[in-house]
Design a protein around this motif. Structure first.
Motif, short mmCIF file in Angstrom:
data_model
loop_
_atom_site.label_atom_id
_atom_site.label_comp_id
_atom_site.label_asym_id
_atom_site.label_seq_id
_atom_site.Cartn_x
_atom_site.Cartn_y
_atom_site.Cartn_z
N VAL A 97 0.83 -1.21 0.00
CA VAL A 97 0.00 0.00 0.00
C VAL A 97 0.87 1.26 0.00
CG1 VAL A 97 -1.59 1.38 1.39
CG2 VAL A 97 -2.07 -1.03 1.00
N ILE A 141 -6.76 1.60 -1.71
CA ILE A 141 -6.49 2.98 -1.31
C ILE A 141 -7.70 3.77 -1.79
CG2 ILE A 141 -4.92 4.96 -1.47
CD1 ILE A 141 -2.70 3.03 -2.26
N VAL A 202 -7.93 3.06 3.71
CA VAL A 202 -6.75 2.19 3.74
C VAL A 202 -6.77 1.26 4.95
CG1 VAL A 202 -4.24 2.13 3.99
CG2 VAL A 202 -5.29 3.78 2.43
#
Length: 221
Positions: A97, A141, A202
């Motif tokens: 991420v 995201i 997230v």
């Protein structure tokens, strides 16, 4: 008679101690290795905590080794101290991420070719240490549907690279990218950017942690 009872009690205590030591010796050590998602996952109610509670102790020892802001090369730099020196039986890698997100937010992300090289190096060193590896694709995201989030295309590239690494190295894959996007497609009718499986697009909320724990438990047992 008194001495006989004392002897029996001593032997019983010894047997219990030996049984405990044998059970401890056979316990499987699982380390969850990642960024802030895993760091938070080790807190009460997080996915690592839920997995630890679900797996029977002392058959399993579950350790969270997540550090906020980490990218794949951060994992490589702390691999010895936080993973290999603890002699795990299984390592679950959940990273990617920040490698994507930080390219936009702070221009300190990881280019895809370097990401793959560092990831492969992690796999090599963990396997050389005698542990098995489970790899996870980065989930989301932003939770908007139909590739409407700004970094969806990049996340898809990095997820595809992890899938290829799993195939190449014959590893168990936990495809969170696929799981989360499909879940959002079915459960986000208002097309919200967060709040379905995450708190901020997230990091995982209660439902996200429960979903991830339920998905990982069959893979790590």
């Amino acid at each position: 008679m008194k001495r006989l009872i004392q002897t029996m009690a001593f032997l019983a205590t010894g047997c219990l101690l030996l049984t405990f030591m044998a059970m401890k010796a056979k316990s499987k050590k699982i380390i969850f290795f990642g960024d802030s998602i895993t760091q938070q996952g080790a807190q009460p109610g997080g996915y690592v905590d839920l997995i630890s509670k679900k797996l029977s102790s002392p058959a399993y020892e579950v350790i969270g080794a997540g550090v906020g802001g980490n990218k794949v090369y951060d994992l490589y730099l702390r691999l010895e101290d936080d993973v290999l020196n603890k002699k795990p039986d299984l390592v679950v890698i959940y990273i990617g991420v920040n490698d994507v997100w930080h390219k936009q937010s702070s221009h300190t992300g990881t280019d895809l070719d370097k990401f793959v090289k560092f990831y492969q190096a992690l796999i090599n060193k963990i396997q050389a240490n005698g542990a098995k590896v489970v790899v996870c694709t980065p989930a989301v995201i932003g939770e908007k549907k139909s590739s409407a989030n700004e970094l969806d295309a990049e996340l898809d590239k990095y997820s595809a690279a992890i899938r290829e690494l799993a195939t190449k190295n014959k590893l168990v894959l936990c495809d969170l990218r696929k799981l989360f996007t499909e879940y959002d497609l079915q459960n986000n009718p208002q097309d919200l950017p967060k709040g379905i499986l995450t708190t901020d697009g997230v990091h995982l909320n209660e439902k996200g942690n429960q979903t991830l724990a339920a998905t990982l438990i069959p893979l790590v047992k």
